[in-house]
Design a protein around this motif. Structure first.
Motif, short mmCIF file in Angstrom:
data_model
loop_
_atom_site.label_atom_id
_atom_site.label_comp_id
_atom_site.label_asym_id
_atom_site.label_seq_id
_atom_site.Cartn_x
_atom_site.Cartn_y
_atom_site.Cartn_z
N VAL A 58 0.89 -1.33 0.06
CA VAL A 58 -0.17 0.02 -0.03
C VAL A 58 1.04 1.25 0.23
CG1 VAL A 58 -1.49 1.41 1.31
CG2 VAL A 58 -1.95 -1.09 1.10
N VAL A 59 2.02 1.45 1.05
CA VAL A 59 2.79 2.40 0.80
C VAL A 59 3.58 2.48 -0.24
CG1 VAL A 59 5.00 3.26 1.99
CG2 VAL A 59 3.22 2.46 3.34
N ALA A 60 4.13 1.35 -1.05
CA ALA A 60 4.51 1.49 -2.27
C ALA A 60 3.76 2.08 -3.47
CB ALA A 60 5.20 0.08 -2.57
N HIS A 61 2.45 1.67 -3.25
CA HIS A 61 1.34 2.21 -4.42
C HIS A 61 1.41 3.71 -4.21
CE1 HIS A 61 -2.45 3.29 -5.88
NE2 HIS A 61 -2.21 2.70 -6.76
N ASP A 62 1.02 4.07 -2.86
CA ASP A 62 0.60 5.43 -2.63
C ASP A 62 1.74 6.37 -2.78
OD1 ASP A 62 -1.79 4.47 -2.20
OD2 ASP A 62 -1.92 4.86 -0.14
N ALA A 63 3.09 5.90 -2.33
CA ALA A 63 4.28 6.80 -2.45
C ALA A 63 4.82 6.89 -3.65
CB ALA A 63 5.25 6.38 -1.34
N VAL A 64 4.87 5.79 -4.49
CA VAL A 64 5.47 5.74 -5.76
C VAL A 64 4.83 5.88 -7.02
CG1 VAL A 64 7.24 4.13 -7.03
CG2 VAL A 64 7.46 4.34 -4.58
N ILE A 65 4.04 4.64 -7.06
CA ILE A 65 3.13 4.28 -8.26
C ILE A 65 2.13 5.18 -8.54
CG2 ILE A 65 1.68 2.86 -9.43
CD1 ILE A 65 3.01 0.48 -8.32
N VAL A 68 3.80 8.67 -9.64
CA VAL A 68 4.44 8.62 -11.01
C VAL A 68 3.47 8.57 -12.16
CG1 VAL A 68 5.79 7.03 -12.50
CG2 VAL A 68 6.48 7.40 -10.48
N VAL A 69 2.36 7.89 -12.01
CA VAL A 69 1.22 7.67 -12.93
C VAL A 69 0.66 9.21 -13.01
CG1 VAL A 69 -1.36 6.90 -13.33
CG2 VAL A 69 0.81 5.37 -12.72
N LEU A 70 0.27 9.87 -11.83
CA LEU A 70 -0.19 11.36 -11.80
C LEU A 70 0.66 12.38 -12.61
CD1 LEU A 70 -2.38 13.15 -10.98
CD2 LEU A 70 -1.01 13.37 -8.92
N LEU A 95 0.84 -1.55 -16.00
CA LEU A 95 2.38 -1.85 -15.73
C LEU A 95 2.90 -1.46 -14.59
CD1 LEU A 95 4.08 -1.37 -19.41
CD2 LEU A 95 3.01 -3.64 -18.36
N GLY A 96 2.38 -0.42 -13.97
CA GLY A 96 3.08 0.19 -12.83
C GLY A 96 2.83 -0.72 -11.59
N PRO A 97 1.58 -1.28 -11.10
CA PRO A 97 1.33 -2.25 -10.29
C PRO A 97 2.09 -3.47 -10.62
CG PRO A 97 -0.54 -1.22 -10.57
CD PRO A 97 0.31 -0.60 -11.75
N LEU A 98 2.03 -3.98 -11.79
CA LEU A 98 2.48 -5.31 -12.34
C LEU A 98 3.88 -5.34 -11.92
CD1 LEU A 98 2.52 -7.99 -13.78
CD2 LEU A 98 2.78 -6.83 -15.97
N THR A 99 4.69 -4.11 -12.39
CA THR A 99 6.11 -4.12 -12.07
C THR A 99 6.63 -4.14 -10.54
OG1 THR A 99 6.33 -2.86 -14.13
CG2 THR A 99 8.41 -2.92 -12.67
N VAL A 129 6.70 -10.94 -21.80
CA VAL A 129 5.58 -11.11 -22.77
C VAL A 129 4.35 -10.44 -22.14
CG1 VAL A 129 4.06 -12.66 -23.08
CG2 VAL A 129 6.33 -13.38 -23.26
N ILE A 130 3.91 -10.30 -21.10
CA ILE A 130 3.10 -9.49 -20.35
C ILE A 130 3.15 -8.11 -20.64
CG2 ILE A 130 1.97 -8.51 -18.40
CD1 ILE A 130 2.35 -11.13 -17.06
N VAL A 131 4.29 -7.47 -20.92
CA VAL A 131 4.49 -6.14 -21.19
C VAL A 131 4.42 -5.78 -22.91
CG1 VAL A 131 6.66 -4.26 -21.37
CG2 VAL A 131 6.28 -5.49 -19.20
#
Length: 156
Positions: A58-65, A68-70, A95-99, A129-131
């Motif tokens: 959750v922290v990685a998503h809210d602090a990084v992904i 960056v997406v925004l 791709l953000g959360p997947l990575t 392949v997914i990317v």
């Protein structure tokens, strides 16, 4: 006497759509309940590690992904043409959360020499392949949107 036409019912308010949403919600709730049941059956140290891992995600998503997406979304809104904005943001959201989730596996964190069966799959190949599939679908969507926008701007 009013001459206005009745307001059409949004498609999401149809009974069939509502039934599908309720069914999907029930499946999700059942899956979450089963996962919680399995989680609570674990020893305390595993439970603590799982809670820490989930909190870290959750922290990685809210602090990084999310930031960056925004930022990239704002840049896309300013720089990219209209037809390319949605596909680019969609690609970032996928791709953000997947990575983020793939980093521990791709980095082989947790691999041990005494157990060669840990992390013994071609994870990089699967990730690539997914990317590539995500990029291909984004390209198809962008081309479709480009043609639609070119057709809409062409006078009849």
């Amino acid at each position: 006497m009013s001459t206005s036409s009745p307001t059409p019912t949004p498609t999401s308010d149809r009974p069939a759509d509502r039934a599908v949403r309720v069914a999907l919600g029930a499946v999700g709730a059942a899956g979450a309940a089963y996962g919680l049941y399995l989680l609570l059956g674990q020893p305390l140290d595993r439970l603590v590690n799982t809670v820490l891992w989930a909190g870290g995600a959750v922290v990685a998503h809210d602090a990084v992904i999310a930031p960056v997406v925004l930022v990239l979304g704002v840049l896309a809104a300013r720089r990219a043409p209209d037809w390319l904005r949605v596909p680019l943001v969609r690609l970032l959201v996928v791709l953000g959360p997947l990575t983020l989730v793939a980093v521990p596996v791709l980095g082989r964190f947790g691999a041990r020499p005494d157990n060669p069966t840990l992390l013994d799959r071609p994870y990089w190949a699967a990730y690539l392949v997914i990317v590539l599939v995500a990029i291909a679908l984004t390209t198809v969507d962008a081309v479709r949107r480009r043609h639609a926008s070119a057709g809409a701007s062409t006078p009849p």
